[in-house]
Design a protein around this motif. Structure first.
Motif, PDB file in Angstrom:
ATOM      1  N   GLN A 198      -0.629  -1.679   0.484  1.00 58.13           N
ATOM      2  CA  GLN A 198      -0.545  -0.516  -0.393  1.00 58.13           C
ATOM      3  C   GLN A 198       0.888  -0.004  -0.523  1.00 58.13           C
ATOM      4  OE1 GLN A 198      -3.348   2.484   1.026  1.00 58.13           O
ATOM      5  NE2 GLN A 198      -4.735   0.903   1.760  1.00 58.13           N
ATOM      6  N   SER A 199       1.802  -0.613   0.196  1.00 60.34           N
ATOM      7  CA  SER A 199       3.191  -0.143   0.223  1.00 60.34           C
ATOM      8  C   SER A 199       4.036  -0.901  -0.795  1.00 60.34           C
ATOM      9  CB  SER A 199       3.777  -0.337   1.629  1.00 60.34           C
ATOM     10  OG  SER A 199       2.937   0.230   2.609  1.00 60.34           O
ATOM     11  N   LYS A 200       5.193  -0.344  -1.084  1.00 63.37           N
ATOM     12  CA  LYS A 200       6.145  -0.990  -1.981  1.00 63.37           C
ATOM     13  C   LYS A 200       7.450  -1.218  -1.232  1.00 63.37           C
ATOM     14  CE  LYS A 200       6.699  -0.066  -6.275  1.00 63.37           C
ATOM     15  NZ  LYS A 200       6.166  -1.312  -6.863  1.00 63.37           N
ATOM     16  N   ASN A 207       5.020   3.380   3.865  1.00 62.29           N
ATOM     17  CA  ASN A 207       4.196   4.044   2.858  1.00 62.29           C
ATOM     18  C   ASN A 207       3.989   5.490   3.277  1.00 62.29           C
ATOM     19  OD1 ASN A 207       2.341   4.916   0.975  1.00 62.29           O
ATOM     20  ND2 ASN A 207       0.989   3.151   1.165  1.00 62.29           N
TER      21      ASN A 207
END
Length: 357
Positions: A225-227, A196
């Protein structure tokens, strides 16, 4: 432990400090007792001087007295000179004579060691370089050390080893009980940053300060919160949606099951596992990467219904053109079905029994 008049007990240092103090005491009897009775700050100042070899170095006495006569002194005179002169000097003066300066905060941090000598002499010089440095990371390191109450050598060593400024905070340093724990946290923070790029130092500091969430490590909240960025063979298919932190709960509600963020994050960031939603059929299947390619390892139906062989075959037909393996479990022979029933039946989950830990 040693004993003073009246049977008072005083601590005797160990290791390299004891070895050097023994040498001094052999020339100037009583030095060890005087040192052990001294205040904590003076002891640390004395040990800082000893750490640079002050009893064998005439330059120390030259700096302390301003006299060049010490350059011609014998080895025993140097030791005696150190013993007689050091007890007249303050802790700050001892450090200044040893390292040419006593930067703000340095002596205060040494005082927090409560009279304990570090394991290695180089500790004093390393810490002095940090407090003398103009490097922003070292300034942050020094400032954080000054704000930590219960300091010990291990916590200071952890602060010296860290490079990630997000973890150079008083809260973080308080929690590190070894250099190894500090480096593990730093590696976790580095992984979160790679996954992220929008994370800030403040994000990482705040997550670490908040601690564990339930039974999950502190950095899980950062990873959620990361993809995931690794490619899947299903990415270009309009009817197949990768399940991630943003759509997991919505898909779970549509399927009437317990699918949520916790079931996919951060596991789906690994690059070897992912859930995929087949939207028209409302089926979720898991992909796992093997040395022979991607394969389906789970099939999930709405409301947690158990998948049948026909459900698995349907998924296999859909993903086979994409180069994804999906073996369909065979049913037992009719005359052996009683064995299947006795042991709960053969299910797709029994076929794919992999440890994902």
């Amino acid at each position: 432990m040693g004993r003073l008049p009246g049977d008072a007990i005083f601590p005797i240092p160990r290791g390299w400090v004891l070895d050097l103090t023994d040498r001094i005491d052999a020339v100037a009897a009583g030095f060890m007792r005087r040192m052990c009775r001294a205040r904590l700050a003076w002891r640390q100042g004395c040990w800082a001087a000893l750490s640079i070899g002050a009893i064998d170095d005439p330059d120390f006495l030259v700096r302390a007295t301003g006299s060049a006569d010490w350059l011609d002194a014998s080895a025993s005179d140097l030791i005696l000179g150190f013993a007689e002169l050091s007890i007249t000097m303050s802790a700050r003066q001892l450090i200044e004579a040893a390292f040419h300066s006593c930067p703000p905060g340095y002596l205060g941090v040494l005082r927090k060691l409560h009279g304990e000598a570090p394991a290695y002499p180089a500790f004093y010089a390393h810490l002095h370089r940090v407090f003398s440095s103009n490097d922003p990371r070292d300034r942050l390191r020094a400032r954080s050390l000054q704000q930590v109450g219960g300091l010990n050598e291990t916590k200071i060593e952890a602060a010296l080893a860290l490079q990630d400024v997000a973890l150079l905070t008083p809260v973080a340093l308080t929690r590190f009980h070894s250099v190894q724990t500090a480096l593990v946290a730093e590696a976790q923070a580095a992984a979160a940053r790679r996954l992220n790029v929008h994370l800030t130092d403040d994000d990482i500091s705040a997550a670490f300060a908040a601690g564990r969430e339930g039974f999950q490590p502190w950095f899980y909240r950062l990873l959620r919160q990361s993809k995931p960025e690794h490619a899947l063979p299903t990415d270009s298919e309009p009817d197949l949606d990768r399940v991630d932190g943003e759509n997991a709960k919505q898909i779970g509600m549509a399927m009437g099951n317990c699918l949520d963020v916790e079931r996919v994050m951060p596991r789906s960031l690994s690059g070897i596992w992912s859930l995929v939603h087949w939207r028209p059929e409302n089926i979720v299947f898991a992909l796992r990467r093997f040395d022979i390619g991607w394969a389906v390892t789970e099939v999930h139906l709405p409301r947690n219904a158990g998948p049948s062989a026909s459900d698995v075959r349907k998924v296999a037909d859909r993903v086979r053109p994409l180069g994804i393996l999906c073996p369909v479990p065979a049913d037992p022979e009719p005359n052996l079905r009683v064995l299947s029933d006795a042991f709960g039946g053969w299910k797709i989950g029994d076929v794919w029994d992999f440890d994902e830990g």
